[in-house]
Design a protein around this motif. Structure first.
Motif, PDB file in Angstrom:
ATOM      1  N   LEU A  60       7.347  -2.218  -4.528  1.00  0.00           N
ATOM      2  CA  LEU A  60       6.579  -3.283  -3.869  1.00  0.00           C
ATOM      3  C   LEU A  60       6.009  -4.280  -4.865  1.00  0.00           C
ATOM      4  CD1 LEU A  60       4.618  -1.091  -1.275  1.00  0.00           C
ATOM      5  CD2 LEU A  60       6.658  -2.483  -0.861  1.00  0.00           C
ATOM      6  N   ALA A  61       6.649  -4.400  -6.011  1.00  0.00           N
ATOM      7  CA  ALA A  61       6.144  -5.317  -7.030  1.00  0.00           C
ATOM      8  C   ALA A  61       6.106  -6.755  -6.544  1.00  0.00           C
ATOM      9  CB  ALA A  61       6.999  -5.208  -8.294  1.00  0.00           C
ATOM     10  N   ASP A  62       7.034  -7.123  -5.651  1.00  0.00           N
ATOM     11  CA  ASP A  62       7.103  -8.501  -5.148  1.00  0.00           C
ATOM     12  C   ASP A  62       6.247  -8.712  -3.896  1.00  0.00           C
ATOM     13  OD1 ASP A  62       8.693  -6.784  -3.708  1.00  0.00           O
ATOM     14  OD2 ASP A  62      10.164  -8.313  -3.160  1.00  0.00           O
ATOM     15  N   ARG A  63       5.521  -7.676  -3.476  1.00  0.00           N
ATOM     16  CA  ARG A  63       4.665  -7.790  -2.287  1.00  0.00           C
ATOM     17  C   ARG A  63       3.287  -7.227  -2.633  1.00  0.00           C
ATOM     18  NH1 ARG A  63       7.876  -5.445   2.783  1.00  0.00           N
ATOM     19  NH2 ARG A  63       6.203  -6.559   3.858  1.00  0.00           N
ATOM     20  N   PRO A  64       2.496  -7.992  -3.373  1.00  0.00           N
ATOM     21  CA  PRO A  64       1.212  -7.477  -3.888  1.00  0.00           C
ATOM     22  C   PRO A  64       0.233  -7.052  -2.797  1.00  0.00           C
ATOM     23  CG  PRO A  64       1.379  -9.851  -4.190  1.00  0.00           C
ATOM     24  CD  PRO A  64       2.742  -9.383  -3.774  1.00  0.00           C
ATOM     25  N   GLU A  65       0.218  -7.741  -1.654  1.00  0.00           N
ATOM     26  CA  GLU A  65      -0.729  -7.373  -0.599  1.00  0.00           C
ATOM     27  C   GLU A  65      -0.406  -5.994  -0.035  1.00  0.00           C
ATOM     28  OE1 GLU A  65      -0.949 -10.345   2.382  1.00  0.00           O
ATOM     29  OE2 GLU A  65      -1.755 -11.891   1.036  1.00  0.00           O
ATOM     30  N   VAL A  66       0.884  -5.759   0.209  1.00  0.00           N
ATOM     31  CA  VAL A  66       1.294  -4.451   0.725  1.00  0.00           C
ATOM     32  C   VAL A  66       1.047  -3.377  -0.322  1.00  0.00           C
ATOM     33  CG1 VAL A  66       3.223  -3.081   1.606  1.00  0.00           C
ATOM     34  CG2 VAL A  66       3.016  -5.509   2.219  1.00  0.00           C
ATOM     35  N   ALA A  67       1.343  -3.692  -1.593  1.00  0.00           N
ATOM     36  CA  ALA A  67       1.120  -2.731  -2.674  1.00  0.00           C
ATOM     37  C   ALA A  67      -0.352  -2.358  -2.776  1.00  0.00           C
ATOM     38  CB  ALA A  67       1.617  -3.316  -3.996  1.00  0.00           C
ATOM     39  N   SER A  68      -1.223  -3.344  -2.580  1.00  0.00           N
ATOM     40  CA  SER A  68      -2.663  -3.081  -2.649  1.00  0.00           C
ATOM     41  C   SER A  68      -3.101  -2.134  -1.536  1.00  0.00           C
ATOM     42  CB  SER A  68      -3.431  -4.401  -2.562  1.00  0.00           C
ATOM     43  OG  SER A  68      -4.814  -4.167  -2.556  1.00  0.00           O
ATOM     44  N   ARG A  69      -2.556  -2.307  -0.340  1.00  0.00           N
ATOM     45  CA  ARG A  69      -2.915  -1.432   0.777  1.00  0.00           C
ATOM     46  C   ARG A  69      -2.408  -0.012   0.546  1.00  0.00           C
ATOM     47  NH1 ARG A  69      -1.553  -4.198   6.449  1.00  0.00           N
ATOM     48  NH2 ARG A  69      -2.586  -2.272   7.106  1.00  0.00           N
ATOM     49  N   VAL A  70      -1.184   0.097   0.026  1.00  0.00           N
ATOM     50  CA  VAL A  70      -0.641   1.421  -0.261  1.00  0.00           C
ATOM     51  C   VAL A  70      -1.468   2.110  -1.348  1.00  0.00           C
ATOM     52  CG1 VAL A  70       1.351   2.692  -1.150  1.00  0.00           C
ATOM     53  CG2 VAL A  70       1.686   0.814   0.461  1.00  0.00           C
ATOM     54  N   GLN A  71      -1.870   1.356  -2.370  1.00  0.00           N
ATOM     55  CA  GLN A  71      -2.690   1.921  -3.434  1.00  0.00           C
ATOM     56  C   GLN A  71      -4.024   2.415  -2.884  1.00  0.00           C
ATOM     57  OE1 GLN A  71      -1.869   2.411  -6.851  1.00  0.00           O
ATOM     58  NE2 GLN A  71      -3.687   3.688  -6.572  1.00  0.00           N
ATOM     59  N   GLY A  72      -4.574   1.677  -1.906  1.00  0.00           N
ATOM     60  CA  GLY A  72      -5.817   2.109  -1.270  1.00  0.00           C
ATOM     61  C   GLY A  72      -5.657   3.442  -0.556  1.00  0.00           C
ATOM     62  N   VAL A  73      -4.504   3.620   0.103  1.00  0.00           N
ATOM     63  CA  VAL A  73      -4.241   4.903   0.778  1.00  0.00           C
ATOM     64  C   VAL A  73      -4.108   6.027  -0.239  1.00  0.00           C
ATOM     65  CG1 VAL A  73      -2.616   6.158   2.233  1.00  0.00           C
ATOM     66  CG2 VAL A  73      -3.154   3.771   2.747  1.00  0.00           C
ATOM     67  N   VAL A  74      -3.430   5.730  -1.368  1.00  0.00           N
ATOM     68  CA  VAL A  74      -3.285   6.732  -2.426  1.00  0.00           C
ATOM     69  C   VAL A  74      -4.652   7.139  -2.960  1.00  0.00           C
ATOM     70  CG1 VAL A  74      -2.421   7.150  -4.766  1.00  0.00           C
ATOM     71  CG2 VAL A  74      -0.972   5.990  -3.090  1.00  0.00           C
ATOM     72  N   ASP A  75      -5.532   6.164  -3.163  1.00  0.00           N
ATOM     73  CA  ASP A  75      -6.882   6.465  -3.648  1.00  0.00           C
ATOM     74  C   ASP A  75      -7.656   7.302  -2.637  1.00  0.00           C
ATOM     75  OD1 ASP A  75      -6.321   5.032  -5.928  1.00  0.00           O
ATOM     76  OD2 ASP A  75      -7.297   3.189  -5.240  1.00  0.00           O
ATOM     77  N   ASP A  76      -7.490   6.990  -1.341  1.00  0.00           N
ATOM     78  CA  ASP A  76      -8.160   7.779  -0.299  1.00  0.00           C
ATOM     79  C   ASP A  76      -7.658   9.217  -0.285  1.00  0.00           C
ATOM     80  OD1 ASP A  76      -9.718   5.684   0.502  1.00  0.00           O
ATOM     81  OD2 ASP A  76      -8.426   5.089   2.171  1.00  0.00           O
ATOM     82  N   LEU A  77      -6.342   9.389  -0.470  1.00  0.00           N
ATOM     83  CA  LEU A  77      -5.784  10.733  -0.519  1.00  0.00           C
ATOM     84  C   LEU A  77      -6.348  11.517  -1.699  1.00  0.00           C
ATOM     85  CD1 LEU A  77      -2.014  10.148   0.369  1.00  0.00           C
ATOM     86  CD2 LEU A  77      -3.689  11.434   1.712  1.00  0.00           C
ATOM     87  N   ASP A  78      -6.487  10.836  -2.836  1.00  0.00           N
ATOM     88  CA  ASP A  78      -7.047  11.495  -4.007  1.00  0.00           C
ATOM     89  C   ASP A  78      -8.479  11.943  -3.745  1.00  0.00           C
ATOM     90  OD1 ASP A  78      -6.887  12.247  -6.870  1.00  0.00           O
ATOM     91  OD2 ASP A  78      -8.434  10.726  -7.093  1.00  0.00           O
ATOM     92  N   GLY A  79      -9.256  11.075  -3.098  1.00  0.00           N
ATOM     93  CA  GLY A  79     -10.632  11.446  -2.748  1.00  0.00           C
ATOM     94  C   GLY A  79     -10.679  12.599  -1.755  1.00  0.00           C
ATOM     95  N   THR A  80      -9.745  12.596  -0.806  1.00  0.00           N
ATOM     96  CA  THR A  80      -9.689  13.683   0.175  1.00  0.00           C
ATOM     97  C   THR A  80      -9.358  15.006  -0.484  1.00  0.00           C
ATOM     98  OG1 THR A  80      -8.976  12.120   1.892  1.00  0.00           O
ATOM     99  CG2 THR A  80      -8.597  14.460   2.311  1.00  0.00           C
ATOM    100  N   ILE A  81      -8.436  14.983  -1.444  1.00  0.00           N
ATOM    101  CA  ILE A  81      -8.081  16.206  -2.174  1.00  0.00           C
ATOM    102  C   ILE A  81      -9.297  16.772  -2.891  1.00  0.00           C
ATOM    103  CG2 ILE A  81      -6.763  17.079  -4.148  1.00  0.00           C
ATOM    104  CD1 ILE A  81      -4.486  15.228  -3.275  1.00  0.00           C
ATOM    105  N   LYS A  82     -10.080  15.892  -3.509  1.00  0.00           N
ATOM    106  CA  LYS A  82     -11.279  16.347  -4.200  1.00  0.00           C
ATOM    107  C   LYS A  82     -12.270  16.973  -3.232  1.00  0.00           C
ATOM    108  CE  LYS A  82     -11.031  13.069  -8.062  1.00  0.00           C
ATOM    109  NZ  LYS A  82     -11.678  11.916  -8.730  1.00  0.00           N
ATOM    110  N   MET A  83     -12.412  16.365  -2.031  1.00  0.00           N
ATOM    111  CA  MET A  83     -13.339  16.910  -1.041  1.00  0.00           C
ATOM    112  C   MET A  83     -12.874  18.270  -0.533  1.00  0.00           C
ATOM    113  SD  MET A  83     -14.478  13.580   1.206  1.00  0.00           S
ATOM    114  CE  MET A  83     -15.654  14.550   2.132  1.00  0.00           C
TER     115      MET A  83
END
Length: 229
Positions: A60-83
């Motif tokens: 998704l290098a050519d679609r920064p908005e979509v990449a940003s949303r996917v990265q946000g989901v990845v960060d949420d998953l990481d936080g969920t794993i910690k919880m």
């Protein structure tokens, strides 16, 4: 007749004790099963999903908005794993009646606060809290948490509280966020903040109160750790 009654009473008490012990065993076994399932199944699935999304990010290098949303989901998953990991530890920690580490004491404080709050605070613990935190720092941290939870119950009238305790190589951090009445500017809040700031200052740390969104208060308390500690 008195002797017979005493014998019957003794038998009844022994049966009650055995039944109580059996119920405790069932509860502990159930907690162990839940903790094992969370660790072996849930965390692994969340981790696999995070890896899959990270693989998609490379496309998704050519679609920064979509990449940003996917990265946000990845960060949420990481936080969920910690919880989830914190929940697994909490389940296993409650099985140990003699637990005297900082993690066990943090669990005890949040459990005690449930009576006055009407809800059990969500607790996330990160880092080597039992081994990397000096006794003096741990005492201050518990006192700060106790006062923050009491304040959330008595003055903010919160119905939900999130507690995060974290230790790194250089710093001990506590964050308490509630959804109650914002008290960042009132007299009670200033008095509480002064007490907690004094505890932080004794350890060369900081303490701040900021408004939560959409309502409530966030308390952030930090204390540095000396290199040799």
């Amino acid at each position: 007749m008195i002797g017979s009654f005493a014998d019957q009473a003794a038998v009844a008490l022994e049966i009650a004790d055995r039944r109580h012990d059996a119920e405790e065993v069932l509860v502990l076994n159930d907690r162990d099963r839940i903790a094992r399932d969370l660790h072996d199944v849930t965390i692994q699935r969340l981790f696999a999903n995070g890896l899959s999304l990270q693989a998609v990010l490379a496309r998704l290098a050519d679609r920064p908005e979509v990449a940003s949303r996917v990265q946000g989901v990845v960060d949420d998953l990481d936080g969920t794993i910690k919880m989830v990991r914190s929940t697994v530890y909490a389940l296993r920690e409650r099985e140990s009646p003699g637990g005297a580490g900082l993690r066990a004491k943090l669990l005890a404080e949040t459990d005690r606060a449930a009576a006055s709050l009407g809800c059990t605070p969500a607790l996330r613990m990160t880092g080597l809290l039992d081994t990397a935190v000096p006794a003096g720092h741990a005492d201050h941290l518990l006192a700060v948490l106790r006062e923050a939870l009491a304040n959330a119950a008595r003055h903010a009238h919160a119905t939900a509280v999130e507690v995060t305790a974290e230790v790194t190589d250089s710093e001990l951090r506590l964050r308490v966020a509630d959804n109650g009445r914002s008290i960042a500017q009132d007299v009670t809040s200033r008095s509480v903040l002064a007490n907690l700031q004094q505890r932080a200052a004794q350890l060369a740390g900081t303490c701040t109160l900021t408004p939560n969104q959409p309502t409530g208060t966030i308390l952030e308390w930090t204390a540095p750790l000396a290199a040799d500690e």
